[in-house]
Design a protein around this motif. Structure first.
Motif, PDB file in Angstrom:
ATOM      1  N   GLY A 119      -5.482   1.478   2.529  1.00 42.37           N
ATOM      2  CA  GLY A 119      -6.114   1.997   1.246  1.00 42.37           C
ATOM      3  C   GLY A 119      -4.827   2.360   0.624  1.00 42.37           C
ATOM      4  O   GLY A 119      -3.568   2.653   1.142  1.00 42.37           O
ATOM      5  N   LEU A 120      -5.011   2.476  -0.661  1.00 39.27           N
ATOM      6  CA  LEU A 120      -3.787   3.002  -1.443  1.00 39.27           C
ATOM      7  C   LEU A 120      -3.353   4.387  -1.351  1.00 39.27           C
ATOM      8  O   LEU A 120      -2.097   4.559  -1.195  1.00 39.27           O
ATOM      9  CB  LEU A 120      -4.009   2.758  -2.902  1.00 39.27           C
ATOM     10  N   THR A 121      -4.213   5.255  -0.969  1.00 36.99           N
ATOM     11  CA  THR A 121      -4.081   6.767  -0.753  1.00 36.99           C
ATOM     12  C   THR A 121      -2.925   6.754   0.453  1.00 36.99           C
ATOM     13  O   THR A 121      -1.935   7.443   0.297  1.00 36.99           O
ATOM     14  CB  THR A 121      -5.323   7.407  -0.313  1.00 36.99           C
ATOM     15  N   PRO A 122      -3.312   6.135   1.522  1.00 33.43           N
ATOM     16  CA  PRO A 122      -2.060   6.208   2.438  1.00 33.43           C
ATOM     17  C   PRO A 122      -0.783   5.569   2.185  1.00 33.43           C
ATOM     18  O   PRO A 122       0.150   5.906   2.576  1.00 33.43           O
ATOM     19  CB  PRO A 122      -2.778   5.575   3.760  1.00 33.43           C
ATOM     20  N   ILE A 124       0.279   5.562  -0.753  1.00 34.96           N
ATOM     21  CA  ILE A 124       0.975   6.705  -1.862  1.00 34.96           C
ATOM     22  C   ILE A 124       1.980   7.808  -0.801  1.00 34.96           C
ATOM     23  O   ILE A 124       2.831   8.241  -0.891  1.00 34.96           O
ATOM     24  CB  ILE A 124       0.346   7.213  -2.830  1.00 34.96           C
ATOM     25  N   TRP A 145      -4.996  10.726 -11.612  1.00 39.86           N
ATOM     26  CA  TRP A 145      -5.711  10.804 -10.752  1.00 39.86           C
ATOM     27  C   TRP A 145      -5.368  12.181  -9.860  1.00 39.86           C
ATOM     28  O   TRP A 145      -4.222  12.476  -9.563  1.00 39.86           O
ATOM     29  CB  TRP A 145      -5.539   9.597  -9.845  1.00 39.86           C
ATOM     30  N   TYR A 148      -3.122  12.947  -6.730  1.00 36.43           N
ATOM     31  CA  TYR A 148      -1.562  13.171  -6.732  1.00 36.43           C
ATOM     32  C   TYR A 148      -1.481  14.551  -6.625  1.00 36.43           C
ATOM     33  O   TYR A 148      -0.319  14.845  -5.617  1.00 36.43           O
ATOM     34  CB  TYR A 148      -0.924  12.742  -8.078  1.00 36.43           C
ATOM     35  N   ASN A 195       1.035   4.602 -13.285  1.00 32.94           N
ATOM     36  CA  ASN A 195      -0.254   4.226 -12.744  1.00 32.94           C
ATOM     37  C   ASN A 195      -1.029   3.419 -13.888  1.00 32.94           C
ATOM     38  O   ASN A 195      -1.368   4.093 -14.846  1.00 32.94           O
ATOM     39  CB  ASN A 195      -1.202   5.417 -12.276  1.00 32.94           C
ATOM     40  N   ASN A 199      -5.904   5.865 -14.424  1.00 30.81           N
ATOM     41  CA  ASN A 199      -7.119   6.700 -14.021  1.00 30.81           C
ATOM     42  C   ASN A 199      -6.755   8.066 -14.462  1.00 30.81           C
ATOM     43  O   ASN A 199      -5.675   8.600 -13.738  1.00 30.81           O
ATOM     44  CB  ASN A 199      -7.311   6.536 -12.463  1.00 30.81           C
ATOM     45  N   ASP A 232       1.478   2.460  -8.840  1.00 34.92           N
ATOM     46  CA  ASP A 232       0.298   2.675  -8.286  1.00 34.92           C
ATOM     47  C   ASP A 232      -0.712   1.868  -8.893  1.00 34.92           C
ATOM     48  O   ASP A 232      -1.226   2.160 -10.096  1.00 34.92           O
ATOM     49  CB  ASP A 232      -0.370   4.326  -8.414  1.00 34.92           C
ATOM     50  N   ALA A 234      -3.710   0.257  -8.275  1.00 32.72           N
ATOM     51  CA  ALA A 234      -4.925   0.231  -7.998  1.00 32.72           C
ATOM     52  C   ALA A 234      -5.970  -0.727  -8.716  1.00 32.72           C
ATOM     53  O   ALA A 234      -6.643  -1.337  -8.175  1.00 32.72           O
ATOM     54  CB  ALA A 234      -5.663   1.670  -7.807  1.00 32.72           C
ATOM     55  N   TYR A 235      -5.864  -0.449 -10.119  1.00 35.80           N
ATOM     56  CA  TYR A 235      -6.765  -1.221 -10.871  1.00 35.80           C
ATOM     57  C   TYR A 235      -6.095  -2.524 -11.595  1.00 35.80           C
ATOM     58  O   TYR A 235      -6.726  -3.053 -12.480  1.00 35.80           O
ATOM     59  CB  TYR A 235      -7.252  -0.315 -12.096  1.00 35.80           C
ATOM     60  N   THR A 269      -8.673  -2.972  -2.379  1.00 39.93           N
ATOM     61  CA  THR A 269      -9.731  -1.954  -2.625  1.00 39.93           C
ATOM     62  C   THR A 269     -10.435  -2.314  -3.904  1.00 39.93           C
ATOM     63  O   THR A 269     -11.596  -2.413  -3.814  1.00 39.93           O
ATOM     64  CB  THR A 269      -9.036  -0.442  -2.805  1.00 39.93           C
ATOM     65  N   LYS A 270      -9.837  -2.437  -5.020  1.00 35.56           N
ATOM     66  CA  LYS A 270     -10.245  -2.695  -6.283  1.00 35.56           C
ATOM     67  C   LYS A 270     -10.235  -4.065  -6.880  1.00 35.56           C
ATOM     68  O   LYS A 270     -10.953  -4.589  -7.370  1.00 35.56           O
ATOM     69  CB  LYS A 270      -9.887  -1.545  -7.249  1.00 35.56           C
ATOM     70  N   ARG A 278     -10.580  -0.776   3.255  1.00 35.17           N
ATOM     71  CA  ARG A 278      -9.372  -0.092   3.457  1.00 35.17           C
ATOM     72  C   ARG A 278      -8.144  -1.152   3.902  1.00 35.17           C
ATOM     73  O   ARG A 278      -7.528  -1.126   4.765  1.00 35.17           O
ATOM     74  CB  ARG A 278      -9.319   0.806   4.638  1.00 35.17           C
TER      75      ARG A 278
END
Ligand SMILES: Cc1ncc(COP(=O)(O)O)c(C=O)c1O
Length: 432
Positions: A119-122, A124, A145, A148, A195, A199, A232, A234-235, A269-270, A278
């Motif tokens: 996942g992007l969270t881990p 980052i 987001w 952060y 980002n 978001n 980031d 993500a999108y 993810t997205k 993940r």
């Protein structure tokens, strides 16, 4: 400090990456322990491999019949076996190829091989562990987001500073960003979080703004500031308007200046609509970094991963490998993109026609999943709660912005959603 960590630090010493490392980052090394010895044995132990913590049966990972039945298209090695800490090599190569295709500005030898993260969270937080120290400055726009804060401020004890995302003309406030970076010149180091699509704002820079962003980072680096940029993405890919930059900010930064280390965090993810799989990626880029230095950085990042998540889901990676190799992959994604674009256009049409809800000022948006309203003269939290009573869920951010995820509502429902939001905002305004 472990001698292996010292060796890696020596390798990195001449680059911006070393100066940016946190104390944790400096201490990181990959132990010649179970994982390393087992990887060695995978190649050489042709008689018996008695290394890893997996049970084998007739040369294959043990698997419960029901698990095998449910994951039928995949062999046990592709489904239940551990994946390498940095991810399955084939998936990493496929993602890199896609990165180069989507970002023509990127040069193959200026970036590392993407590492798989769950996942992007881990992704980052791994970058944060490697590079973000107590009291470091992390610069983000005032629309961000909320995770952060948890990652950079509460977990890594950095100082988050924000700049207004938009200027008075409603364009990306690049001047404000530059001012904020230069405000911290005396520190000699800043972390810049980028980002796009954003978001919660749903904004991505125009081509001109993307270029100006790179120029201003260059100018700040020329002032003697070491800059870590974290893109980031993500999108990534959900760009709905002509003129919006379709390349990642990372593509502009990966070969920009010897004082800039660029990190890209992105993922399936997205981009591939597999939120719970993940599967995401962490990629490094930097002018002047040698292949050996990229390798050293990846070893340090894999040490953080080994100490935290250990490795990512093998089954999800196996699925994504097959998905990415399917000839219709691009078309399938395009079809989903069109559905989201249709929703975006519908929201734009609704906003253009709207006659009420004057307390709600729309924030510029052109991409991604979201759009936000700035709430003027009414409480965002009161609006959110009142909407909830009517069966409508939205997000209140900083008691200032109401975020609406138009990507999660069918196009036929959008009129109803927005009408209710406007009506409810008017009810609150009239109560005052
Ligand atoms: C800007 C941004 N970055 C990262 C993430 C997290 O991605 P992941 O679910 O892959 O950890 C999100 C998810 O909402 C997001 O909005």
């Amino acid at each position: 400090m472990n001698p292996l960590a010292k060796e890696l630090n020596e390798l990195l010493k001449t680059s911006v990456a070393y100066r940016l490392l946190s104390e944790t980052g400096k201490r990181m090394y990959f132990p010649k322990g179970i994982v390393a010895q087992s990887a060695e044995a995978t190649k050489k132990a042709t008689r018996h491999n008695a290394t890893i913590g997996m049970a084998y049966e007739q040369g294959k990972p043990m698997i419960l019949p029901t698990v095998q039945a449910l994951t039928a298209p995949f062999s046990p090695s592709e489904s239940v076996a551990y994946a390498p800490v940095t991810g399955v090599e084939e998936l990493r190569q496929l993602w890199k190829k896609e990165l180069l295709r989507k970002n023509p500005l990127l040069k193959e030898d200026r970036i590392s091989l993407p590492m798989v993260v769950p996942g992007l969270t881990p992704g980052i937080s791994t970058a944060a562990d490697l590079f973000v120290e107590k009291d470091d400055i992390v610069i983000i726009p005032d629309m961000f987001w909320d995770n952060y804060e948890l990652i950079f401020k509460d977990r890594n004890q950095a100082q988050i500073v924000t700049y207004p995302f938009f200027n008075a003309q409603g364009s990306y406030n690049l001047e404000g960003l530059k001012k904020e970076i230069l405000n911290h010149k005396s520190k000699g180091k800043v972390v810049l979080l980028l980002n796009f699509p954003n978001n919660p704002a749903g904004y991505s820079p125009t081509m001109q703004e993307a270029k100006q962003l790179a120029d201003l980072v260059y100018q700040c680096a020329e002032e003697g500031i070491d800059i870590l940029t974290i893109s980031d993405d993500a999108y990534y890919g959900l760009f709905y308007e002509e003129g919006t930059e379709t390349q990642s900010s990372f593509a502009y930064l990966a070969d920009l200046h010897p004082r800039v280390l660029a990190v890209k965090v992105d993922g399936s993810t997205k981009e591939d609509f597999v939120w719970g799989f993940r599967v995401a990626f962490l990629t490094f880029g930097g002018k002047g970094l040698t292949q050996e230095q990229f390798d050293a950085l990846m070893v340090k990042a894999s040490a953080v991963l080994r100490a935290t998540i250990s490795n990512s889901s093998r089954l999800a990676q196996s699925i994504m490998i097959r998905v990415m190799k399917t000839p219709s992959y691009g078309q399938e994604k395009q079809a989903k993109f069109q559905i989201l674009r249709e929703r975006y256009l519908k929201v734009k049409e609704i906003l253009k026609k709207r006659k009420n809800g004057k307390a709600l000022e729309e924030v510029p948006f052109n991409s991604g999943y979201f759009m936000s309203f700035r709430c003027n003269g009414i409480s965002t939290e009161a609006l959110r709660k009142r909407l909830l009573e009517k069966g409508i869920g939205t997000i209140n951010l900083q008691d200032q912005f109401l975020r609406v995820a138009f990507a999660s509502v069918d196009v036929s429902q959008l009129e109803d959603l927005y009408e209710e939001i406007f009506r409810t905002a008017d009810e609150l305004s009239n109560q005052k």
